[in-house]
Design an enzyme around this catalytic site. Structure first.
Site, PDB file in Angstrom:
ATOM      1  N   TYR A 207       0.804  -1.229   0.000  1.00 12.75           N
ATOM      2  CA  TYR A 207       0.000   0.000   0.000  1.00 12.75           C
ATOM      3  C   TYR A 207       0.836   1.277   0.000  1.00 12.75           C
ATOM      4  CZ  TYR A 207      -3.621  -3.350   1.182  1.00 12.75           C
ATOM      5  OH  TYR A 207      -4.472  -4.430   1.168  1.00 12.75           O
TER       6      TYR A 207
ATOM      7  N   ASN B  26     -10.138   0.945   7.556  1.00 11.45           N
ATOM      8  CA  ASN B  26     -11.525   0.878   8.021  1.00 11.45           C
ATOM      9  C   ASN B  26     -11.674   0.621   9.513  1.00 11.45           C
ATOM     10  OD1 ASN B  26     -12.063   1.263   5.348  1.00 11.45           O
ATOM     11  ND2 ASN B  26     -13.112  -0.674   5.022  1.00 11.45           N
TER      12      ASN B  26
ATOM     13  N   ASN C 169     -13.779   6.225   5.202  1.00  7.67           N
ATOM     14  CA  ASN C 169     -14.067   5.165   6.172  1.00  7.67           C
ATOM     15  C   ASN C 169     -13.192   5.200   7.419  1.00  7.67           C
ATOM     16  OD1 ASN C 169     -16.230   4.044   4.796  1.00  7.67           O
ATOM     17  ND2 ASN C 169     -14.921   2.709   3.567  1.00  7.67           N
TER      18      ASN C 169
ATOM     19  N   HIS D  62      -4.824   6.151  -0.668  1.00  8.02           N
ATOM     20  CA  HIS D  62      -5.385   6.017   0.675  1.00  8.02           C
ATOM     21  C   HIS D  62      -4.344   6.240   1.765  1.00  8.02           C
ATOM     22  CE1 HIS D  62      -9.400   5.430   1.881  1.00  8.02           C
ATOM     23  NE2 HIS D  62      -9.420   4.141   2.127  1.00  8.02           N
TER      24      HIS D  62
ATOM     25  N   ASP E  54      -6.879  11.145   3.298  1.00 10.58           N
ATOM     26  CA  ASP E  54      -7.129  11.463   1.898  1.00 10.58           C
ATOM     27  C   ASP E  54      -8.564  11.949   1.739  1.00 10.58           C
ATOM     28  OD1 ASP E  54      -8.782   8.842   0.641  1.00 10.58           O
ATOM     29  OD2 ASP E  54      -7.628   8.443   2.438  1.00 10.58           O
TER      30      ASP E  54
END
Length: 197
Positions: free
Chosen positions: A24, A76, A122, A29, A101
Site C-alpha cells: 500500500y 476501516n 471510512n 489512501h 485522503d
C-alpha cells in the site's frame, strides 16, 4: 462525549491514516502516512514503538510534546488504535489531529476542518464511531475522484497516482506539515486562514 478533558502530558495527538505494508506504499489512501513520513524526515524522528496496533513516535515539535501515530489496523478500523491511544495517554478530543485522503478535493489541494462529518472517508468514520464525537481537527489531502464515477472506488483509493498528480500531491503534503506546525505554534483557526485557499 466519551473522552473528557483530562490532564495529559501531551499537547497533541497527530494521527496519519493509511494501510500498513509495502503493498500500500504511496497509494492514494495512504495520504496520512505520507504526511507523517515527511514530518518525521523534517524533524529526524522515528516511529520506534508499536503499541495499541499503532506505530508511535513520542517527540517535541515547536516546543510542544506530541504523540505521532500510524494506525496499523488498516483504514476501516483506524478508530480501534486511535481510541486505545487516547484512552491510555488521557488525550482529549480537542488535542486530536487526523490526516486523511479526500476524493472530493483534486490532487494538490488541502483542507483543514475543526470538526465535521467523515465525508465518506471510512477511516474518519470509524474514528468518529469509536470516540463518539466528530469534534476533532482533520487535515484532508486531495487525491481526486475516479474519471469514471461508476468504476470501483476501492480500486481507485488503493491505486497509485500518475506522475503529474503525484507531483501536485507532494505540494499538499508539504503544506500539511506546515499546517501541523502552525496549529502547534498558534491554533487551528490560524492554520485554516493560512492554508484553506
Amino acid at each position: 462525549m466519551l473522552f473528557k478533558k483530562r490532564d495529559s502530558v501531551y499537547d497533541m495527538l497527530i494521527v496519519g491514516l493509511g494501510n500498513p505494508g509495502a503493498t500500500y506504499e504511496n497509494t492514494r489512501h495512504n495520504a496520512g502516512f505520507m504526511v507523517l513520513d515527511k514530518l518525521a524526515e523534517k524533524y529526524d524522528i522515528a516511529f520506534n514503538k508499536n503499541k495499541f496496533n499503532a506505530l508511535i513516535c513520542d517527540t517535541y515539535i515547536n516546543d510542544k510534546r506530541v504523540l505521532v501515530i500510524k494506525p496499523q489496523t488498516f483504514m476501516n478500523n483506524s478508530g480501534e488504535a486511535v481510541s486505545a491511544v487516547m484512552k491510555f495517554y488521557k488525550i482529549p478530543t480537542d488535542k486530536l489531529i487526523v490526516i486523511s485522503d479526500d476524493i472530493s478535493l483534486p490532487p494538490g489541494k488541502m483542507r483543514i476542518r475543526a470538526k465535521g462529518s467523515a465525508g465518506g472517508q471510512n477511516g474518519l468514520k470509524n474514528i468518529i464511531s469509536h470516540i463518539a464525537t466528530d469534534e476533532f481537527v482533520r487535515i484532508k489531502l486531495g487525491i481526486g475522484d475516479r474519471p469514471d464515477r461508476s468504476s470501483d472506488l476501492a480500486n481507485w483509493v488503493l491505486g497509485k497516482m500518475n506522475e503529474d498528480d503525484f507531483g501536485l500531491f507532494k505540494g499538499a503534503v508539504d503544506n500539511a506539515v506546515r499546517a501541523i506546525e502552525t496549529i502547534l505554534k498558534s491554533n487551528v483557526e490560524t492554520a485554516m486562514n493560512r492554508y484553506n485557499k
